[in-house]
Design a protein around this motif. Structure first.
Motif, PDB file in Angstrom:
ATOM      1  N   ASN A   1       0.026  -6.331  -3.829  1.00  7.49           N
ATOM      2  CA  ASN A   1      -0.224  -6.995  -3.067  1.00  7.49           C
ATOM      3  C   ASN A   1      -2.021  -7.539  -3.129  1.00  7.49           C
ATOM      4  O   ASN A   1      -2.651  -6.023  -2.499  1.00  7.49           O
ATOM      5  CB  ASN A   1      -0.094  -6.888  -2.262  1.00  7.49           C
TER       6      ASN A   1
ATOM      7  N   ASP B   1      -4.270  -8.350   1.693  1.00  8.23           N
ATOM      8  CA  ASP B   1      -4.712  -7.496   2.566  1.00  8.23           C
ATOM      9  C   ASP B   1      -6.189  -7.882   2.277  1.00  8.23           C
ATOM     10  O   ASP B   1      -7.093  -7.556   2.713  1.00  8.23           O
ATOM     11  CB  ASP B   1      -4.216  -6.415   1.875  1.00  8.23           C
TER      12      ASP B   1
ATOM     13  N   ASP C   1      -4.527  -2.418  -1.081  1.00 10.60           N
ATOM     14  CA  ASP C   1      -3.423  -2.154  -1.230  1.00 10.60           C
ATOM     15  C   ASP C   1      -3.705  -1.651  -2.944  1.00 10.60           C
ATOM     16  O   ASP C   1      -3.098  -0.563  -3.502  1.00 10.60           O
ATOM     17  CB  ASP C   1      -1.988  -3.860  -1.265  1.00 10.60           C
TER      18      ASP C   1
ATOM     19  N   GLY D   1       0.907  -1.231  -0.034  1.00  5.43           N
ATOM     20  CA  GLY D   1       0.417   0.000   0.379  1.00  5.43           C
ATOM     21  C   GLY D   1       0.558   1.128  -0.151  1.00  5.43           C
ATOM     22  O   GLY D   1       1.202   1.731  -1.550  1.00  5.43           O
TER      23      GLY D   1
ATOM     24  N   SER E   1       3.728  -7.644   2.712  1.00  4.60           N
ATOM     25  CA  SER E   1       3.613  -6.772   0.931  1.00  4.60           C
ATOM     26  C   SER E   1       3.903  -7.724   0.297  1.00  4.60           C
ATOM     27  O   SER E   1       3.309  -8.330  -0.803  1.00  4.60           O
ATOM     28  CB  SER E   1       3.016  -5.076   1.540  1.00  4.60           C
TER      29      SER E   1
HETATM   30 CA    CA Z   1      -1.135  -3.816   2.691  1.00  3.96          CA
END
Ligand code: CA
Ligand code: GDP
Length: 319
Positions: free
Chosen positions: A33, A36, A48, A9, A204
């Motif tokens: 990613n 999440d 993200d 992110g 990530s």
């Molecule tokens: Ca994240």
């Protein structure tokens, strides 16, 4: 020049803004990613991917680093009035629209990669953003709560608990069965350089590398792979990355993160000037290392970091 970046992110997104500025003519592919991702209120939320899309598209809440600018929370308040939670995940009204469109398209049968492309038609991030996989991968964290060991969703650990309890393990559930999304392996194979931005190495970048085929493709691409440390002065710049690093047995230092990726993957590593003492240790692990300022205080700073990463890539090319 073709550049591939594996991004989480906020750390990934802010770096990407600098990279785009540093090399406006480059073709940048971002592998995002999706570990999440979470379903909330019947909607698919991809924190993200959205942080990258909003940051590069000019819609991010700058102070927060995630969510939309000029946000309101009427919908959240109305849901709470019905007793419908969770209240700990701050979805704003503008943000909700993104998740509604995404969920609708997924329901109509489009894969997440196609949905992400459609959302980016609006935001025009100036990069090609591809989720790491169209398959569901969900990061879970093993913790001890009320004397009981259990696995909870990463967002519950990170957002609700603020990583306040020890993480015993971090598991990207579903990763083993996941396939890289269309375009991911092709982008890596045709890249001139691969960059690990200062994103979280465990939840990530680590999650992206856990999708079978991605790590191998990067290691075998035969192009420079360079990374920037998210750890500055033995602590994460923002957030609680030290908690998940501890869960995988890695100390929170710039050098330990480089060793964690390893010389089989990384050719070059940038540490902050305060960690200049770590350069020798990283180099003796077989990874070329330089110390430069690594705080993304503004766009100019992030742009300079991107330039340094590309310079390091040229230095290690063909070595
Ligand atoms: Ca994240
Ligand atoms: P998340 O998914 O929003 O947590 O974002 P990422 O995984 O992309 O990035 C999180 C990491 O970015 C954290 O570990 C931070 O330490 C790191 N980070 C944030 N801002 C900076 C910065 O200005 N410089 C560096 N070097 N790292 C940063």
């Amino acid at each position: 020049m073709r550049i591939v970046v594996l991004a989480g992110g906020i750390g990934g997104a802010r770096f990407l803004r600098g990279l785009r500025q540093a090399v406006p003519d480059a073709e940048i592919t971002v592998i995002g990613n999706t570990g999440d991702d979470i379903h909330l209120f019947g909607l698919k939320v991809c924190p993200d991917l959205d942080t990258v899309m909003y940051t590069l598209g000019g819609g991010i809440n700058e102070e927060q680093g995630w969510g939309r600018a000029d946000e309101t929370f009427h919908l959240k308040e109305e849901l709470a009035a019905y007793g419908v939670g969770p209240e700990w995940f701050g979805l704003g009204d503008r943000d909700f629209a993104t998740h509604i469109v995404r969920t609708q398209m997924l329901g109509a049968g489009y894969p997440l990669s196609a949905v992400t492309e459609a959302l980016c038609d609006r935001w025009k991030p100036g990069v090609r953003l591809i989720p790491m996989s169209d398959d569901r991968v969900e990061t879970h964290v093993a913790v001890e709560l009320d004397g009981e060991r259990k696995a909870i969703h990463f967002q519950e650990y990170w957002v609700r608990l603020r990583a306040s309890v020890e993480a015993h393990a971090v598991v990207p559930v579903g990763a083993e069965q996941a396939k890289p999304a269309p375009g991911v392996l092709e982008a890596i194979a045709s890249a001139d350089v691969v960059i690990f931005p200062p994103s979280n190495p465990v939840v990530s970048v680590g999650t992206i590398l856990a999708v079978p085929g991605i790590r191998e493709a990067i290691a075998e691409a035969g192009v420079p792979v360079v990374g920037l440390s998210p750890i500055v002065g033995d602590a994460p710049v923002r957030g609680m990355a030290d908690k998940v690093l501890a869960a995988v047995g890695v100390e929170s230092t710039a050098a330990a993160v480089a060793e964690h990726y390893g010389s089989g993957l990384l050719d070059g590593w940038l540490v902050d000037t305060v960690d200049a003492g770590a350069v020798d240790r990283v180099e003796s692990a077989g990874i070329r290392c330089r110390a430069i300022p690594l705080l993304m205080t503004d766009l100019a700073a992030a742009t300079q970091m991107a330039r340094e990463a590309l310079t390091l890539a040229e230095e290690v090319r063909g070595v």
